[in-house]
Design a protein around this motif. Structure first.
Motif, PDB file in Angstrom:
ATOM      1  N   THR A 461      48.929  32.076  40.077  1.00  0.00           N
ATOM      2  CA  THR A 461      47.549  32.532  40.102  1.00  0.00           C
ATOM      3  C   THR A 461      46.981  32.195  41.460  1.00  0.00           C
ATOM      4  OG1 THR A 461      46.947  30.614  38.843  1.00  0.00           O
ATOM      5  CG2 THR A 461      47.162  32.869  37.667  1.00  0.00           C
ATOM      6  N   GLU A 462      47.483  31.356  42.190  1.00  0.00           N
ATOM      7  CA  GLU A 462      47.059  30.999  43.479  1.00  0.00           C
ATOM      8  C   GLU A 462      47.211  32.185  44.553  1.00  0.00           C
ATOM      9  OE1 GLU A 462      48.834  27.185  44.443  1.00  0.00           O
ATOM     10  OE2 GLU A 462      47.870  26.347  42.670  1.00  0.00           O
ATOM     11  N   ILE A 463      48.027  33.078  44.250  1.00  0.00           N
ATOM     12  CA  ILE A 463      48.085  34.302  44.972  1.00  0.00           C
ATOM     13  C   ILE A 463      46.749  35.158  44.998  1.00  0.00           C
ATOM     14  CG2 ILE A 463      49.303  36.322  45.706  1.00  0.00           C
ATOM     15  CD1 ILE A 463      51.672  34.832  44.396  1.00  0.00           C
ATOM     16  N   ILE A 464      46.277  35.240  46.002  1.00  0.00           N
ATOM     17  CA  ILE A 464      45.015  35.946  45.931  1.00  0.00           C
ATOM     18  C   ILE A 464      45.488  37.535  46.209  1.00  0.00           C
ATOM     19  CG2 ILE A 464      42.811  36.553  47.109  1.00  0.00           C
ATOM     20  CD1 ILE A 464      43.154  33.351  47.899  1.00  0.00           C
ATOM     21  N   HIS A 465      45.339  38.211  45.060  1.00  0.00           N
ATOM     22  CA  HIS A 465      45.524  39.675  45.090  1.00  0.00           C
ATOM     23  C   HIS A 465      45.007  40.229  43.998  1.00  0.00           C
ATOM     24  CE1 HIS A 465      48.125  43.387  45.061  1.00  0.00           C
ATOM     25  NE2 HIS A 465      48.566  43.095  46.238  1.00  0.00           N
ATOM     26  N   PRO A 466      44.304  41.905  44.211  1.00  0.00           N
ATOM     27  CA  PRO A 466      43.658  42.166  43.153  1.00  0.00           C
ATOM     28  C   PRO A 466      44.644  42.427  41.867  1.00  0.00           C
ATOM     29  CG  PRO A 466      43.944  43.624  44.911  1.00  0.00           C
ATOM     30  CD  PRO A 466      44.321  42.336  45.362  1.00  0.00           C
ATOM     31  N   ARG A 467      45.844  42.544  42.188  1.00  0.00           N
ATOM     32  CA  ARG A 467      46.728  43.063  40.938  1.00  0.00           C
ATOM     33  C   ARG A 467      46.922  41.542  40.008  1.00  0.00           C
ATOM     34  NH1 ARG A 467      48.772  48.146  40.410  1.00  0.00           N
ATOM     35  NH2 ARG A 467      48.472  49.246  42.564  1.00  0.00           N
ATOM     36  N   ILE A 468      46.893  40.515  40.771  1.00  0.00           N
ATOM     37  CA  ILE A 468      47.030  39.179  39.954  1.00  0.00           C
ATOM     38  C   ILE A 468      45.689  38.672  39.416  1.00  0.00           C
ATOM     39  CG2 ILE A 468      48.056  36.828  40.268  1.00  0.00           C
ATOM     40  CD1 ILE A 468      49.835  38.143  42.413  1.00  0.00           C
ATOM     41  N   ARG A 469      45.533  38.236  38.199  1.00  0.00           N
ATOM     42  CA  ARG A 469      44.294  37.802  37.842  1.00  0.00           C
ATOM     43  C   ARG A 469      44.472  37.295  36.263  1.00  0.00           C
ATOM     44  NH1 ARG A 469      42.392  43.858  35.919  1.00  0.00           N
ATOM     45  NH2 ARG A 469      43.314  43.920  33.892  1.00  0.00           N
ATOM     46  N   GLN A 470      43.348  36.395  35.941  1.00  0.00           N
ATOM     47  CA  GLN A 470      43.432  35.735  34.617  1.00  0.00           C
ATOM     48  C   GLN A 470      43.014  36.714  33.733  1.00  0.00           C
ATOM     49  OE1 GLN A 470      44.543  32.505  34.091  1.00  0.00           O
ATOM     50  NE2 GLN A 470      43.922  33.271  31.768  1.00  0.00           N
ATOM     51  N   GLY A 471      43.821  37.034  32.719  1.00  0.00           N
ATOM     52  CA  GLY A 471      43.400  37.989  31.656  1.00  0.00           C
ATOM     53  C   GLY A 471      42.765  37.284  30.559  1.00  0.00           C
ATOM     54  N   VAL A 472      42.395  37.821  29.401  1.00  0.00           N
ATOM     55  CA  VAL A 472      41.554  37.429  28.368  1.00  0.00           C
ATOM     56  C   VAL A 472      42.310  35.970  27.989  1.00  0.00           C
ATOM     57  CG1 VAL A 472      40.594  37.576  26.149  1.00  0.00           C
ATOM     58  CG2 VAL A 472      40.930  39.442  27.615  1.00  0.00           C
ATOM     59  N   HIS A 473      43.628  35.968  27.851  1.00  0.00           N
ATOM     60  CA  HIS A 473      44.315  34.805  27.223  1.00  0.00           C
ATOM     61  C   HIS A 473      45.472  34.317  28.408  1.00  0.00           C
ATOM     62  CE1 HIS A 473      42.742  35.049  23.207  1.00  0.00           C
ATOM     63  NE2 HIS A 473      43.069  36.293  23.109  1.00  0.00           N
ATOM     64  N   PHE A 474      45.806  35.110  29.007  1.00  0.00           N
ATOM     65  CA  PHE A 474      46.858  34.747  29.869  1.00  0.00           C
ATOM     66  C   PHE A 474      46.699  35.200  31.543  1.00  0.00           C
ATOM     67  CE2 PHE A 474      48.700  35.277  25.610  1.00  0.00           C
ATOM     68  CZ  PHE A 474      48.998  33.998  25.336  1.00  0.00           C
ATOM     69  N   PRO A 475      47.633  34.715  32.431  1.00  0.00           N
ATOM     70  CA  PRO A 475      47.240  35.345  33.592  1.00  0.00           C
ATOM     71  C   PRO A 475      48.062  36.663  33.472  1.00  0.00           C
ATOM     72  CG  PRO A 475      48.020  33.004  33.778  1.00  0.00           C
ATOM     73  CD  PRO A 475      47.972  33.204  32.662  1.00  0.00           C
ATOM     74  N   GLU A 476      47.760  37.515  34.262  1.00  0.00           N
ATOM     75  CA  GLU A 476      48.668  38.636  34.161  1.00  0.00           C
ATOM     76  C   GLU A 476      48.580  39.602  35.532  1.00  0.00           C
ATOM     77  OE1 GLU A 476      45.850  40.631  31.508  1.00  0.00           O
ATOM     78  OE2 GLU A 476      44.460  41.513  32.847  1.00  0.00           O
ATOM     79  N   TYR A 477      49.506  40.735  35.650  1.00  0.00           N
ATOM     80  CA  TYR A 477      49.796  41.351  36.870  1.00  0.00           C
ATOM     81  C   TYR A 477      49.397  42.850  36.244  1.00  0.00           C
ATOM     82  CZ  TYR A 477      52.346  44.082  40.357  1.00  0.00           C
ATOM     83  OH  TYR A 477      52.679  44.799  41.445  1.00  0.00           O
ATOM     84  N   VAL A 478      48.840  43.454  37.323  1.00  0.00           N
ATOM     85  CA  VAL A 478      48.230  44.857  36.931  1.00  0.00           C
ATOM     86  C   VAL A 478      49.349  45.930  37.426  1.00  0.00           C
ATOM     87  CG1 VAL A 478      46.671  46.600  37.161  1.00  0.00           C
ATOM     88  CG2 VAL A 478      45.710  44.245  37.110  1.00  0.00           C
ATOM     89  N   ILE A 479      49.972  46.476  36.648  1.00  0.00           N
ATOM     90  CA  ILE A 479      51.125  47.596  36.906  1.00  0.00           C
ATOM     91  C   ILE A 479      50.263  49.091  37.347  1.00  0.00           C
ATOM     92  CG2 ILE A 479      53.211  48.781  36.369  1.00  0.00           C
ATOM     93  CD1 ILE A 479      53.081  46.573  33.975  1.00  0.00           C
ATOM     94  N   ALA A 480      49.337  49.470  36.554  1.00  0.00           N
ATOM     95  CA  ALA A 480      48.693  50.755  36.892  1.00  0.00           C
ATOM     96  C   ALA A 480      47.366  50.360  36.334  1.00  0.00           C
ATOM     97  CB  ALA A 480      49.433  51.646  35.966  1.00  0.00           C
ATOM     98  N   TRP A 481      46.283  50.740  37.251  1.00  0.00           N
ATOM     99  CA  TRP A 481      44.980  50.677  37.142  1.00  0.00           C
ATOM    100  C   TRP A 481      44.673  51.734  36.011  1.00  0.00           C
ATOM    101  CZ3 TRP A 481      43.273  46.443  38.818  1.00  0.00           C
ATOM    102  CH2 TRP A 481      43.753  46.060  39.820  1.00  0.00           C
ATOM    103  N   LYS A 482      43.599  51.528  35.448  1.00  0.00           N
ATOM    104  CA  LYS A 482      42.978  52.434  34.588  1.00  0.00           C
ATOM    105  C   LYS A 482      42.972  54.123  34.952  1.00  0.00           C
ATOM    106  CE  LYS A 482      38.267  51.707  32.205  1.00  0.00           C
ATOM    107  NZ  LYS A 482      37.468  50.972  32.179  1.00  0.00           N
ATOM    108  N   GLN A 483      42.661  54.148  36.066  1.00  0.00           N
ATOM    109  CA  GLN A 483      42.552  55.589  36.683  1.00  0.00           C
ATOM    110  C   GLN A 483      43.743  56.319  36.823  1.00  0.00           C
ATOM    111  OE1 GLN A 483      41.288  52.473  37.687  1.00  0.00           O
ATOM    112  NE2 GLN A 483      40.262  52.815  39.820  1.00  0.00           N
ATOM    113  N   GLU A 484      44.891  55.561  36.918  1.00  0.00           N
ATOM    114  CA  GLU A 484      46.044  56.362  36.910  1.00  0.00           C
ATOM    115  C   GLU A 484      46.847  56.227  35.466  1.00  0.00           C
ATOM    116  OE1 GLU A 484      48.935  53.849  39.330  1.00  0.00           O
ATOM    117  OE2 GLU A 484      47.278  52.500  39.590  1.00  0.00           O
TER     118      GLU A 484
END
Lengths: 638, 317, 445
Positions: A461-484
């Motif tokens: 989680t130290e990587i600063i990137h919009p796709r890497i974030r803290q989710g509700v319970h766990f850290p997560e990686y975003v594969i596809a944004w809501k819009q797509e």
């Protein structure tokens, strides 16, 4: 009684008050996605109440819904109790989707040596001078046609009852169907006229999830029709354990009937497609796992999931089709593949047959992965086998956005190691809804290559990137944004998902290594690794090795045998000698109980790492990862 | 399996703790641990290994400490630097291991106190120092940063990295050139995994000590003992990811039933026996540092080690 | 060298004749490899195969029995150098030393202590093994009398007779020789008469020499006299020589490179100043019989615990004792959380419960050390077990409610547990890390 109208189909059904919506759905024969078997645990059977009201504990099950969804009347079908008339909307996402089911077979050459034949005879009618009985007349006629010796043939009572009429009505021109049975040949049918061409057999793969039927001509062995459909038992629970539990609660007759029904449906579809009559199918070969085989036979499978995991039978069985409710020619016989243990069933024996590993000197490893996995190691002299629970993660279960290989599932994905941006491909190229097993393996491999996760699968989680974030319970990686995405949600993979995936892959790898150690075989001695089942066909082999799902061997030594169960069943259908081989295979496999193997836990912990704690077992992967790291870490940084 | 060969091929790497004036620090002594190329004790025949060190454990908030120690030691425990002085001068320990138990308090945010207590303990004793930071991910980073900075130049041993949280302690250790404790729960695979993780973020092998997690006698020691033996044997056979010196602390020794509920008359004796038996056995299994909390255990262990390691002095080869 | 199943299989006739009782040669080979089979059951083995298999299954260290009756024990017959390779089987006998120059009451009291003192740990009764009577008087009669005192206590505990002079030794043996005492010891000068005594009384014998090479020669000499129940005396002048020597013996005997050293080890700690240290080394490193002065209470319980630890199978999953474990100060209305007795599961859950600061009861059921997932899959965690455990640990009187939180992975069992126990089942999270959150949100009474 309350009546329920299902939307969007407007199918209507009445039920007893106090039934659940799920009961109603099942009675309406709508194929609902019920992962937990209706315990309110999986949150998959979401429906919306559009008119009327139900009893439903919103507080208890609220965790499955957003406030918005609750506002629209969302509830769990299995937990909603019906009192009054209702309109119920079933969203597509709650239905079992048309799945990508594996259809092709390798087509290993198997000589055509059937065990059912048809003989057309033109007999002289009896006279006072030639008063031989009807049967004698028939069997002599068959013998003259090149059939078996007359004294080796016999006719069961049912056939005898119909015989005089058929013979006379046809003007003594009939076609007799003979089946090879222990000690001789049984006349299983007599038809008017020449029907020799209408001789078929069917090979069935009775899977926990799907049923596949191959209809073949038994005149020359060619395939005339193929069909597959879901195993209808899914409505009684998705995994094998819930089926056994269902059987325990007096559900065995229902499960047996559903198994037969699923087979009949596949046969009918295949027969209709081929334009043939089901009554012309004279032989049925079924390969299924041990539990499915037991259930089809109507034998209680309960004792098999308890220690010491003993199946009721361990050799092949034959019985008459009507006794199992399989609707083909009345006197057709059903041949069931043998089982070795609770987990090494007829499907695996069929895999072995299809791979040909039992006929070679070189050592092969066969891996069949589903919710459960089975592993077989050996050659023509010896074989070790084991099985275990992989957990559903590799099939998309226990993963937040995991799904089966349905339309909209991400099945391929790559991540740019520098920008960390993904590129994916979905089934049917529609907007992504989730990610299936093959996609998950790609994803994990590339997250590792890109150093987004470390070797234990933890997201950095130290990587600063919009796709890497803290989710509700766990850290997560975003594969596809809501819009797509196709479901208006960010599609993510969480650290917990990855943990489940690693647990799954670790059990498979640990099982492989345990067998190899037991046999004293190193990975360099493996000539081939076979993947059986749909799973193997779609996964990226290099990535499967990258994450350490299987031992590292050169890619060209990995083969897919496809649907080994159906392939094996086909082989046994057209070649009777293969059936004897089956019993030999079943007898020769030594089964290793992983639970009793104290080193298994050790191997499991060692395998719970990407790809494995002992990196020397994965030299190629290690080299690749080192190269990736060099690219990631600029020189000068410690 | 066991081969009767004096040379197994592998060798334990070195880790240096503490820095003397000559080494740009302020410690009165520094230790170089590791270097073994054979099993413990046997090593004396073929190659020299270092004598195990005895670390005395203290803390900055004794309300989290065993009452056996606090009642035996008295008021001293509330003066952390004095306690550290006693560890060196009265008990004769080779190292001091400071636990920052104050960080366990709910909502802890007194970060300057961390700097202060670390500096004070460094003034209180000339021995090399092990510092155990927090157990709380939310404050880890700040805590490790503070103690790392306070001990700059002293080559501390910073604890504790675990598979789930190793980045912040590693960052502090790397920034200030300290070594670190890598702890895994009684499993050779997990120990190795953590070392690989640390290597991959740039921590050098000679800055890692393996803590295989030592269960106390009767409560997990049966597993810890073998895991230490396994780790050591794998390293000697050439597994470089396990070829680091080990630190063992059967830290629950004073709270197990047999000790806690012992007759007060012999409670201290039992506490000492419980620590001594586990610590000595840990050294037999390959540990380079053994940690204890009862003052009376220290001289007993020192005596035993001196006898068994043929009169060598700590840090001597 | 431990043979793999496949190595053994290659030596078997591969006839699958079933005469051994196994369905195939391969399964028979697997049994042999795990040490559960008997090679003699195969009627078609050729001589070569028999030799190879026989050698690999014969214990590399002689089994030696000491004492008779209930308290007898056996040492030796070990198969590995490190516990983690399999396990150690025969814990060392720990003998309290008494001297023949002591007053009878003192001898008697030590003997009685060994006879009756015991500690219970993890359901096992731990005791010291026997007494070692040393001949300090040099007088055969005095020695005989001291042995008589031990015998007269009626404790029937095993004995070591420590008298270097064969004449003195014989006087002792006359008193207790029928009870298979251990004779200490035979040297290069005394081995002939000592062997004669060992033979006469059917007793095991310790051999002493200055180094391992001479010890090996001694065992060969004793073998020639017909004595094979031997122990090797490693009580060298310096304690620091013990571990290297013991390790070398173990390695050489396991690898079968020095069969003359394939005997259990004897260690007399009374010779050293640091007796606790000697005791620990002996227990950790391969001793078969250890002589020690009567231990004080602290050392006693630590010694027995260490011995139990070292002789526990390290490959068996770490298990907790089933039962109720309070976290914080729970009361009648506190939640009850069920989990399995795999200790890592226990410690993980316990850690998160403690940090959640919700007082509660952990309800640990016996799944033979399996984790939740495996226990559910294997059917070890089931409704009957939960029902019986509720009864056994009297959960119904401990709390006033009837609600049970089960692990997320055990959710398939929730219905059955409710039916079987009448308790309301709440399904907890799958991940222990979420347990605190879960309790705070879900637990309302």
């Amino acid at each position: 009684m309350p009546s329920i109208t299902f939307l969007p189909s407007y199918r209507k059904i009445t039920v007893e008050p106090g039934s659940t919506i799920l009961d109603a759905i099942q009675r309406a024969q709508i194929q609902m996605n019920v992962v937990c078997g209706g315990q309110g645990k999986c949150g998959k059977c979401i429906v919306y109440i559009k008119n009327g009201s139900v009893e439903f504990d919103r507080e208890k099950f609220g965790k499955f819904f957003t406030a918005d969804e609750l506002g629209q009347g969302a509830c769990l079908a299995c937990q909603a109790v019906v009192r009054d008339d209702l309109h119920v909307m079933i969203p597509d996402s709650s239905l079992i989707q048309q799945q990508k089911i594996l259809m092709e077979s390798l087509g290993i050459e198997t000589p055509f040596q059937p065990s059912v034949w048809k003989y057309y005879v033109e007999l002289s009618p009896p006279t006072l001078e030639d008063p031989s009985p009807d049967l004698t007349r028939l069997v002599w006629g068959i013998q003259k046609q090149g059939g078996p010796l007359a004294e080796k043939m016999y006719a069961p009572l049912d056939v005898l009852r119909g015989m005089p009429r058929v013979l006379r009505d046809s003007g003594w021109r009939v076609t007799a169907t003979l089946a090879l049975v222990p000690g001789g040949y049984r006349i299983i049918d007599i038809e008017k006229g020449d029907t020799r061409k209408e001789l078929y057999g069917v090979a069935i793969d009775l899977g926990t999830t799907t049923v596949v039927a191959y209809i073949r001509s038994l005149v020359d062995g060619h395939v005339v029709g193929i069909a597959s459909n879901y195993n209808r038992q899914i409505s009684c629970g998705e995994d094998i354990l819930s089926r056994v539990n269902f059987a325990r609660k007096n559900g065995l007759p229902k499960l047996q009937a559903l198994a037969a029904e699923s087979i009949n449906l596949a046969i009918t579809t295949a027969a209709n497609g081929a334009g043939i009559d089901r009554e012309d199918i004279y032989e049925v070969v079924v390969a299924g796992n041990t539990i499915m085989t037991h259930i089809l036979l109507g034998i209680d499978p309960a004792y098999m999931i308890e220690e010491p995991y003993v199946p009721v039978v361990r050799r092949y069985l034959t019985t008459a089709a009507p006794r199992l409710g399989i609707e083909v020619a009345k006197d057709a016989s059903v041949f069931l593949f043998p089982a070795v243990s609770d987990f090494i069933g007829g499907d695996i024996i069929a895999d072995i047959l299809a791979s040909g590993m039992g006929e070679r000197d070189e050592i092969s490893l066969l891996v069949d992965i589903g919710t459960n996995f089975e592993v077989v190691l050996g050659n023509r002299d010896w074989m070790f086998s084991c099985a275990g629970a992989a957990g559903p993660a590799l099939e998309g279960g226990e993963v937040l956005f995991g799904m089966r290989a349905n339309p909209g599932a991400i099945e391929r994905i790559t991540i740019d190691p520098v920008t960390l941006e993904p590129q994916y491909q979905t089934i049917n190229s529609i907007k992504p809804m989730g990610i299936c097993g093959s996609g998950l393996i790609d994803l994990l491999a590339d997250l590792l290559r890109a150093c987004v996760v470390d070797r234990t699968g933890r997201i950095n989680t130290e990587i600063i990137h919009p796709r890497i974030r803290q989710g509700v319970h766990f850290p997560e990686y975003v594969i596809a944004w809501k819009q797509e995405s196709g479901n208006n949600k960010d599609i993510v993979i969480t650290e917990n998902d990855i943990k489940n995936l690693i647990m799954s892959k670790a059990s498979v790898l640990a099982a492989c290594i345990t067998l190899m150690k037991q046999a004293g075989i190193t990975r360099n001695e493996l000539s081939t690794i076979y993947f059986s089942g749909a799973f193997g066909n779609y996964i990226h082999k290099e990535n499967a090795i990258m994450i350490g799902l299987i031992p590292e061997v050169p890619i060209e030594q990995i083969r897919n045998i496809g649907n080994g169960a159906v392939e094996g069943a086909n082989m046994a259908l057209i070649n009777r000698k293969k059936r004897k081989t089956l019993d030999e295979i079943a007898k020769n496999i030594a089964y290793i109980e992983l639970n009793a193997e104290s080193s298994f836990m050790d191997e499991y912990t060692g395998s719970s790492f990407l790809p494995h704690t002992d990196l020397s077992l994965f030299p190629r992967v290690q080299k690749m990862l080192d190269e990736c790291r060099l690219k990631k870490i600029p020189p000068g940084v410690p | 399996m066991a081969e009767n060969s004096p040379d197994l091929g592998g060798k334990i790497g070195y880790v240096v703790l503490g820095a003397t004036k000559a080494e740009d620090g302020t410690r009165s002594v520094s230790y170089r641990l590791g270097g073994e190329s054979d099993l413990p004790f046997i090593g004396m025949k073929t190659s020299l290994g270092s004598i195990p060190l005895v670390a005395f454990e203290i803390c900055d908030d004794p309300s989290y400490w065993s009452p056996i120690v606090t009642s035996y030691t008295g008021d001293l425990v509330s003066d952390t630097p004095e306690w550290a002085t006693a560890a060196e001068q009265q008990y004769g320990a080779d190292l001091v291991r400071l636990y920052l138990t104050s960080t366990k308090r709910r909502g802890f945010d007194d970060f300057p106190s961390i700097t202060k207590v670390t500096e004070d303990v460094l003034s209180g004793t000339g021995l090399p120092l092990v510092v155990e930071g927090s157990n709380e991910p939310a404050i880890d980073s700040e805590i490790f940063q503070r103690c790392g900075e306070a001990g700059q130049g002293e080559r501390l041993l910073l604890g504790t990295a675990e598979a789930g949280r190793y980045r912040s302690v590693a960052a502090a250790a790397m920034a200030y050139n300290h070594s670190m404790v890598a702890q895994s729960p009684i499993d050779i695979n997990l120990a190795k995994q953590l070392n690989i993780l640390l290597r991959e973020i740039g921590v050098k092998a000679d800055h890692i000590m393996i803590d295989p997690y030592t269960g106390s006698l009767g409560y997990g020691f049966e597993y810890s003992y073998s895991v230490m033996e396994r780790i050591r044997y794998a390293a000697l056979k050439g597994d470089t990811d396990l070829a680091m010196p080990m630190i063992a602390s059967a830290m629950d020794s004073l709270s197990v039933k047999e000790v806690r509920e012992a007759d007060p008359v012999i409670r201290d004796d039992i506490a000492v026996a419980w620590e001594f038996y586990a610590a000595l056995s840990s050294a037999v299994a390959g540990a380079s540092i053994v940690c204890v909390r009862h003052p009376k255990t220290v001289p007993l262990l020192k005596l035993a080690f001196r006898e068994l390691w043929a009169g060598k002095k700590p840090g001597e080869f | 060298m431990v043979l793999k199943a496949l190595d053994i299989y290659k030596l078997l006739p591969k006839k699958n004749c079933k005469e051994c009782g196994d369905p195939t040669c391969l399964t028979f080979a697997m049994k042999l490899a795990s040490g559960k089979g008997d090679i003699d059951k195969c009627p078609y083995l050729d001589l070569n195969a028999k030799n190879i298999l026989g050698a690999s299954t014969r214990p590399p260290i002689q089994l030696v029995k000491i004492g008779v009756g209930e308290r007898r024990f056996a040492v030796g017959e070990e198969f590995v150098v490190f516990r983690h390779e399999k396990t150690f089987y025969h814990p060392p006998g720990i003998m309290f030393q008494v001297s023949d120059i002591w007053p009878a009451e003192k001898i008697e009291s030590v003997t009685r202590r060994v006879g009756s003192e015991h500690f219970v740990r993890v359901g096992t009764d731990l005791t010291f093994s026997g007494v070692a009577i040393t001949n300090e008087s040099g007088d055969p009669d005095v020695f005989s009398k001291a042995v008589g005192v031990v015998e007269a206590t009626g404790t029937h505990i095993p004995e070591v007779l420590m008298a270097a002079d064969p004449v003195v030794q014989e006087e002792g043996l006359k008193k207790c020789g029928n009870f298979r005492p251990l004779i200490y010891s035979a040297t290069k000068d005394t081995y002939k008469p000592m062997c004669a005594l060992a033979k006469k009384f059917g007793s095991p014998l310790v051999v002493s020499a200055k180094d391992l090479e001479s010890l090996g020669e001694m065992t060969k000499l004793c073998n020639a006299e017909g004595i094979t129940d031997l122990l090797l005396d490693l009580s060298f002048p310096s304690l620091r020589d013990y571990v290297p020597a013991a390790t070398e013996i173990r390695q050489k005997s396991i690898s079968r490179s020095a069969p003359e050293l394939g005997y259990p080890i004897f260690l007399d700690t009374t010779r050293y100043e640091m007796q606790d240290t000697a005791l620990v080394l002996g227990i950790d490193k391969y001793a078969g019989v250890i002589v020690t002065p009567a231990l004080g209470p602290a050392s006693s319980v630590a010694t027995l615990t260490l011995r139990q630890n070292i002789y526990t199978d390290p490959q068996k999953p770490i298990q907790m004792n089933p039962g109720i474990y309070p976290v914080g100060n729970p009361g009648k209305e506190s939640p009850v959380l069920l989990t399995v007795n795999f200790s890592l599961t226990y410690f993980t859950v316990q850690g998160y419960l403690e940090s959640s600061r919700v007082p509660c009861y952990m309800f640990i059921v016996d799944t033979e050390g399996l984790s939740v997932l495996t226990a559910v899959a294997a059917g070890k965690l089931n409704e009957t077990l939960v029902r019986d455990s509720i009864k056994k640990f009297d959960l119904e009187n401990l709390v006033s409610h009837r609600r049970l939180i089960i692990p997320g992975y055990a959710s398939p069992l929730s219905g059955k547990i409710e039916e079987e126990t009448g308790w309301k089942v709440l399904v907890g999270p799958r991940d222990a890390a979420e347990i605190g959150d879960y309790l705070q949100k879900e637990w309302k009474i």
